[in-house]
Design an enzyme around this catalytic site. Structure first.
Site, PDB file in Angstrom:
ATOM      1  N   LYS A 159       1.379  -0.747  12.687  1.00 45.63           N
ATOM      2  CA  LYS A 159       2.069  -0.793  11.399  1.00 45.63           C
ATOM      3  C   LYS A 159       3.396  -0.067  11.561  1.00 45.63           C
ATOM      4  CE  LYS A 159       1.686   0.509   6.580  1.00 45.63           C
ATOM      5  NZ  LYS A 159       0.795   0.941   5.499  1.00 45.63           N
TER       6      LYS A 159
ATOM      7  N   LYS B  50       1.972  -5.493  11.214  1.00 50.73           N
ATOM      8  CA  LYS B  50       2.657  -5.463   9.917  1.00 50.73           C
ATOM      9  C   LYS B  50       4.019  -4.829  10.048  1.00 50.73           C
ATOM     10  CE  LYS B  50       1.918  -3.288   5.466  1.00 50.73           C
ATOM     11  NZ  LYS B  50       1.082  -2.397   4.700  1.00 50.73           N
TER      12      LYS B  50
HETATM   13  C1  PBG Z   1       0.178   2.052   2.393  1.00 51.11           C
HETATM   14  C2  PBG Z   1       0.431   0.593   2.369  1.00 51.11           C
HETATM   15  C3  PBG Z   1       1.710   0.030   2.296  1.00 51.11           C
HETATM   16  C4  PBG Z   1       1.545  -1.342   2.286  1.00 51.11           C
HETATM   17  C5  PBG Z   1       0.180  -1.598   2.348  1.00 51.11           C
HETATM   18  N1  PBG Z   1      -0.496  -0.376   2.425  1.00 51.11           N
HETATM   19  C6  PBG Z   1       3.032   0.643   2.123  1.00 51.11           C
HETATM   20  C7  PBG Z   1       3.445   1.760   2.945  1.00 51.11           C
HETATM   21  O1  PBG Z   1       3.029   1.929   4.086  1.00 51.11           O
HETATM   22  O2  PBG Z   1       4.233   2.516   2.402  1.00 51.11           O
HETATM   23  C8  PBG Z   1       2.691  -2.300   2.195  1.00 51.11           C
HETATM   24  C9  PBG Z   1       2.395  -3.682   1.847  1.00 51.11           C
HETATM   25  C10 PBG Z   1       3.537  -4.462   1.382  1.00 51.11           C
HETATM   26  O3  PBG Z   1       4.722  -4.053   1.443  1.00 51.11           O
HETATM   27  O4  PBG Z   1       3.273  -5.564   0.911  1.00 51.11           O
HETATM   28  N2  PBG Z   1      -1.069   2.454   2.761  1.00 51.11           N
END
Ligand code: PBG
Length: 332
Positions: A200, A255
């Site tokens: 991520k 992601k």
């Molecule tokens: C945080 C989380 C995020 C997303 C999913 N889970 C945001 C982040 O890491 O700040 C982002 C998903 C999206 O932008 O659609 N646990």
């Protein structure tokens, strides 16, 4: 023999629809979709999300009939994201593992209503911390790894107890997959799957999501770069993924989505584990905004994106466009 023009004419196999269908190399269907949904506490609530035009956050009673309709059209799996409200946020994020919390309750209700619908829960503390970070912070604002993993483990167990099919740690702490796996095994949740957000990236494309879950105000200018990956890196993703596989992940997420398909393709050739991609909020809002201005055609652009995910090697995609895609596939 050298096969060249006019013996070979690449356009022959593109000359009509049936032949294009026959030689198509990737397929895409409703089975490939996971619908990420924002849920609210309370009853009879439905709020538009400003940063994601066309998307709403729902209380669970409002969501249930919506899911029913989508499930009939082939909806296979959902991913739940809670918006708990300021009063439930705290320094130690205890609400994350409240057995009567928003996610835990939602899972029970949805599972009872639609036992065949796969339910994925997010394991991370950002909806519950005052800092807006995915983990507990020390007095300097640094996200603490091992202390956070303890809370994540309790959170994951509470989701499994509520009936979640898949727990999905999106926090990027080290060692959390092993800790969660051990706890699930110890508590006899042998079939609860772990979908690890293994790679991520600290992306700028999560902005609309943070607005949707109300973590942006808490997060302020603080970044997640001390735990999420640097978007300039690719080898590091392999290491992250191999560690998570060894720790007991059943599937992984890479992601964000489209700008990161090079990572998917590389990982697909290296590991035999199912890979999912997250077509994140910023990607949704970019397509949506352009479509609202008639700069691009929404349906064909979204479907093209889905084939791109599959072509790169994804088993499936988390996308906010799931309801629209199900509708488009239905009408085809
Ligand atoms: C945080 C989380 C995020 C997303 C999913 N889970 C945001 C982040 O890491 O700040 C982002 C998903 C999206 O932008 O659609 N646990």
């Amino acid at each position: 023999m050298c096969k060249s023009y006019p013996n070979t004419r690449m356009r022959r196999n593109r000359s009509s629809k049936f032949i294009r269908n026959l030689i198509r190399e990737t397929s895409f269907s409703a089975d490939d979709l996971i619908y990420p949904i924002f849920i609210l506490p309370g009853k009879n609530k439905e709020e538009p999300i400003d940063s994601m035009p066309g998307k709403k956050r729902y209380s669970v009673d409002k969501l249930v009939p919506i899911l029913g309709k989508l499930h009939k059209k082939g909806l296979n799996a959902i991913a739940l994201f809670p918006v708990v409200g300021e009063t439930k946020k705290s320094q130690d994020a205890e609400e994350a593992f409240n057995p009567k919390g928003l996610v835990q309750t939602a899972v029970k209700i949805i599972k009872k209503e639609y036992p065949d619908l796969g339910i994925i829960t997010d394991v991370a503390l950002d909806p519950y911390t005052l800092s807006g970070h995915d983990g507990l912070v020390d007095k300097n604002g640094y996200v603490l790894n091992d202390q956070t993993v303890k809370v994540l483990t309790k959170q994951a167990l509470s989701h499994a107890e509520a009936g979640a099919d898949i727990v999905a740690p999106s926090d990027m702490m080290d060692g959390r997959i092993l800790a969660i796996r051990n706890t699930l095994e110890k508590n006899k949740f042998h079939n609860t799957k772990i979908l690890s957000y293994a790679a991520k990236y600290a992306s700028n494309l999560y902005g609309p999501f943070r607005n949707a879950v109300d973590s942006s105000t808490n997060l302020k200018d603080s970044s997640k770069e001390t735990y999420q990956m640097d978007f300039a890196n690719i080898s590091e993703a392999s290491l992250e993924i191999s560690l998570d596989i060894n720790e007991g992940a059943d599937m992984i997420i890479i992601k964000p989505g489209l700008p990161y398909l090079d990572i998917v393709s590389k990982i697909k050739n290296k590991f035999s584990i199912p890979i999912f991609s997250y077509h994140v909020s910023g990607e949704y809002s970019m397509i949506k905004s352009a479509a609202l201005k008639n700069y691009i055609d929404e349906k064909s652009s979204v479907l093209e994106a889905m084939y791109c995910f599959k072509r790169a090697g994804c088993n499936g995609v988390l996308t906010y466009y799931t309801p629209e895609i199900l509708e488009w596939l239905d009408k085809k």
